[in-house]
Design a protein around this motif. Structure first.
Motif, PDB file in Angstrom:
ATOM      1  N   MET A   1      43.967  34.194  88.595  1.00 34.01           N
ATOM      2  CA  MET A   1      45.059  34.578  87.649  1.00 34.01           C
ATOM      3  C   MET A   1      44.919  35.885  87.428  1.00 34.01           C
ATOM      4  SD  MET A   1      46.259  32.547  84.179  1.00 34.01           S
ATOM      5  CE  MET A   1      46.482  31.098  85.142  1.00 34.01           C
ATOM      6  N   ILE A   2      46.175  36.528  87.363  1.00 38.85           N
ATOM      7  CA  ILE A   2      46.379  37.817  86.752  1.00 38.85           C
ATOM      8  C   ILE A   2      46.868  38.009  85.098  1.00 38.85           C
ATOM      9  CG2 ILE A   2      47.413  39.992  87.279  1.00 38.85           C
ATOM     10  CD1 ILE A   2      45.335  39.217  89.423  1.00 38.85           C
ATOM     11  N   THR A   3      46.353  38.898  84.478  1.00 38.54           N
ATOM     12  CA  THR A   3      46.675  38.911  83.196  1.00 38.54           C
ATOM     13  C   THR A   3      47.205  40.385  82.899  1.00 38.54           C
ATOM     14  OG1 THR A   3      45.193  37.071  82.439  1.00 38.54           O
ATOM     15  CG2 THR A   3      45.992  38.836  80.583  1.00 38.54           C
ATOM     16  N   ASN A   4      48.004  40.754  82.272  1.00 42.26           N
ATOM     17  CA  ASN A   4      48.479  42.009  82.243  1.00 42.26           C
ATOM     18  C   ASN A   4      48.936  42.025  80.594  1.00 42.26           C
ATOM     19  OD1 ASN A   4      49.513  44.834  82.992  1.00 42.26           O
ATOM     20  ND2 ASN A   4      51.140  44.108  82.136  1.00 42.26           N
ATOM     21  N   ASN A   5      48.020  43.254  79.868  1.00 37.19           N
ATOM     22  CA  ASN A   5      48.421  43.347  78.535  1.00 37.19           C
ATOM     23  C   ASN A   5      49.120  44.867  78.675  1.00 37.19           C
ATOM     24  OD1 ASN A   5      46.739  41.191  77.322  1.00 37.19           O
ATOM     25  ND2 ASN A   5      44.955  42.243  78.203  1.00 37.19           N
ATOM     26  N   LEU A   6      50.145  44.636  77.616  1.00 34.86           N
ATOM     27  CA  LEU A   6      50.993  45.748  77.392  1.00 34.86           C
ATOM     28  C   LEU A   6      51.013  46.075  75.915  1.00 34.86           C
ATOM     29  CD1 LEU A   6      52.944  47.561  78.979  1.00 34.86           C
ATOM     30  CD2 LEU A   6      54.761  46.260  78.204  1.00 34.86           C
ATOM     31  N   LEU A   7      50.568  47.168  75.666  1.00 38.46           N
ATOM     32  CA  LEU A   7      50.712  47.734  74.388  1.00 38.46           C
ATOM     33  C   LEU A   7      51.755  48.414  73.991  1.00 38.46           C
ATOM     34  CD1 LEU A   7      46.901  48.689  74.145  1.00 38.46           C
ATOM     35  CD2 LEU A   7      47.774  46.832  72.948  1.00 38.46           C
ATOM     36  N   ILE A   8      52.392  48.391  73.142  1.00 35.87           N
ATOM     37  CA  ILE A   8      53.781  49.059  72.745  1.00 35.87           C
ATOM     38  C   ILE A   8      53.694  49.822  71.420  1.00 35.87           C
ATOM     39  CG2 ILE A   8      56.310  49.009  72.336  1.00 35.87           C
ATOM     40  CD1 ILE A   8      56.084  46.245  74.333  1.00 35.87           C
ATOM     41  N   THR A  57      50.924  38.734  79.512  1.00 33.76           N
ATOM     42  CA  THR A  57      51.818  38.009  80.690  1.00 33.76           C
ATOM     43  C   THR A  57      50.573  37.675  81.464  1.00 33.76           C
ATOM     44  OG1 THR A  57      52.260  40.125  81.548  1.00 33.76           O
ATOM     45  CG2 THR A  57      53.679  38.964  80.403  1.00 33.76           C
ATOM     46  N   LYS A  58      50.914  36.178  82.044  1.00 33.80           N
ATOM     47  CA  LYS A  58      49.937  35.882  83.180  1.00 33.80           C
ATOM     48  C   LYS A  58      50.702  35.562  84.274  1.00 33.80           C
ATOM     49  CE  LYS A  58      46.434  34.796  79.802  1.00 33.80           C
ATOM     50  NZ  LYS A  58      45.320  33.858  79.361  1.00 33.80           N
ATOM     51  N   PHE A  59      49.823  35.681  85.438  1.00 32.98           N
ATOM     52  CA  PHE A  59      50.742  35.375  86.761  1.00 32.98           C
ATOM     53  C   PHE A  59      49.758  34.745  87.542  1.00 32.98           C
ATOM     54  CE2 PHE A  59      52.320  39.037  85.098  1.00 32.98           C
ATOM     55  CZ  PHE A  59      53.668  38.683  84.815  1.00 32.98           C
ATOM     56  N   ALA A  60      50.087  33.912  88.571  1.00 26.72           N
ATOM     57  CA  ALA A  60      49.241  33.525  89.640  1.00 26.72           C
ATOM     58  C   ALA A  60      48.573  34.337  90.594  1.00 26.72           C
ATOM     59  CB  ALA A  60      49.810  32.393  90.413  1.00 26.72           C
ATOM     60  N   THR A  61      49.295  35.657  91.019  1.00 28.60           N
ATOM     61  CA  THR A  61      48.936  36.288  91.941  1.00 28.60           C
ATOM     62  C   THR A  61      49.410  37.804  91.616  1.00 28.60           C
ATOM     63  OG1 THR A  61      50.553  36.235  93.306  1.00 28.60           O
ATOM     64  CG2 THR A  61      48.965  34.720  93.794  1.00 28.60           C
ATOM     65  N   ALA A  89      50.930  51.386  76.980  1.00 30.56           N
ATOM     66  CA  ALA A  89      49.544  51.406  77.749  1.00 30.56           C
ATOM     67  C   ALA A  89      49.635  49.967  78.255  1.00 30.56           C
ATOM     68  CB  ALA A  89      48.469  51.867  76.650  1.00 30.56           C
ATOM     69  N   SER A  90      48.879  49.953  79.411  1.00 28.56           N
ATOM     70  CA  SER A  90      48.684  48.544  79.986  1.00 28.56           C
ATOM     71  C   SER A  90      47.216  48.299  80.541  1.00 28.56           C
ATOM     72  CB  SER A  90      49.665  48.684  81.286  1.00 28.56           C
ATOM     73  OG  SER A  90      49.587  47.415  81.920  1.00 28.56           O
ATOM     74  N   VAL A  91      46.672  47.250  80.505  1.00 30.47           N
ATOM     75  CA  VAL A  91      45.550  46.844  80.995  1.00 30.47           C
ATOM     76  C   VAL A  91      45.609  45.576  81.978  1.00 30.47           C
ATOM     77  CG1 VAL A  91      43.056  46.157  80.592  1.00 30.47           C
ATOM     78  CG2 VAL A  91      44.104  47.894  79.240  1.00 30.47           C
ATOM     79  N   CYS A  92      45.751  45.573  83.178  1.00 28.37           N
ATOM     80  CA  CYS A  92      45.750  44.351  84.058  1.00 28.37           C
ATOM     81  C   CYS A  92      44.511  43.948  84.798  1.00 28.37           C
ATOM     82  CB  CYS A  92      46.922  44.708  85.154  1.00 28.37           C
ATOM     83  SG  CYS A  92      47.388  43.491  86.245  1.00 28.37           S
ATOM     84  N   TYR A  93      43.995  42.471  84.633  1.00 30.63           N
ATOM     85  CA  TYR A  93      42.846  42.274  85.462  1.00 30.63           C
ATOM     86  C   TYR A  93      43.124  40.873  85.676  1.00 30.63           C
ATOM     87  CZ  TYR A  93      42.634  40.300  80.680  1.00 30.63           C
ATOM     88  OH  TYR A  93      43.143  39.862  79.470  1.00 30.63           O
ATOM     89  N   GLU A  94      41.986  40.451  86.626  1.00 32.86           N
ATOM     90  CA  GLU A  94      41.866  39.002  87.174  1.00 32.86           C
ATOM     91  C   GLU A  94      41.333  38.490  85.885  1.00 32.86           C
ATOM     92  OE1 GLU A  94      40.897  38.165  91.480  1.00 32.86           O
ATOM     93  OE2 GLU A  94      40.607  40.232  91.365  1.00 32.86           O
ATOM     94  N   SER A  95      41.809  37.084  85.583  1.00 30.87           N
ATOM     95  CA  SER A  95      41.153  36.221  84.796  1.00 30.87           C
ATOM     96  C   SER A  95      40.682  34.924  85.184  1.00 30.87           C
ATOM     97  CB  SER A  95      42.213  36.407  83.286  1.00 30.87           C
ATOM     98  OG  SER A  95      43.416  35.887  83.871  1.00 30.87           O
TER      99      SER A  95
END
Length: 95
Positions: A1-8, A57-61, A89-95
């Motif tokens: 799973m892919i998790t993306n954190n977007l700070l605004i 946000t979370k995504f399968a791929t 700012a963004s941090v994207c990682y495999e979860s």
């Protein structure tokens, strides 16, 4: 799973702008099939170094995340709040 954190960070932090931002981001829920989960949180410290809103946000791929980025409902949500945003700012990682 892919998790993306977007700070605004908003240009002007106030309840109205925070609520508009949260509503726009949450409006994507259920409209974008590759978007598994969307969560929106608000900073409670309100310090100079703080960002105001967190979008998770979370995504399968990674391919699904890339499809989300160009999806019309994502673009509409962003365009409806872009005038409120100072920086992100963004941090994207495999979860």
């Amino acid at each position: 799973m892919i998790t993306n954190n977007l700070l605004i960070k908003l240009k002007e932090r106030n309840n109205e702008n925070i609520e508009k931002t949260k509503a726009a981001l949450l409006s994507m829920q259920g409209k974008i099939e590759v978007l598994i989960e969307v969560q929106v949180e608000t900073d409670i410290l309100n310090k100079e170094v703080s960002y105001d809103v967190l979008l998770i946000t979370k995504f399968a791929t990674l391919e699904d995340m890339n499809a989300y980025i160009t999806h019309p409902d994502h673009i509409d949500a962003y365009q409806s709040i872009q005038h409120l945003i100072e920086t992100v700012a963004s941090v994207c990682y495999e979860s």
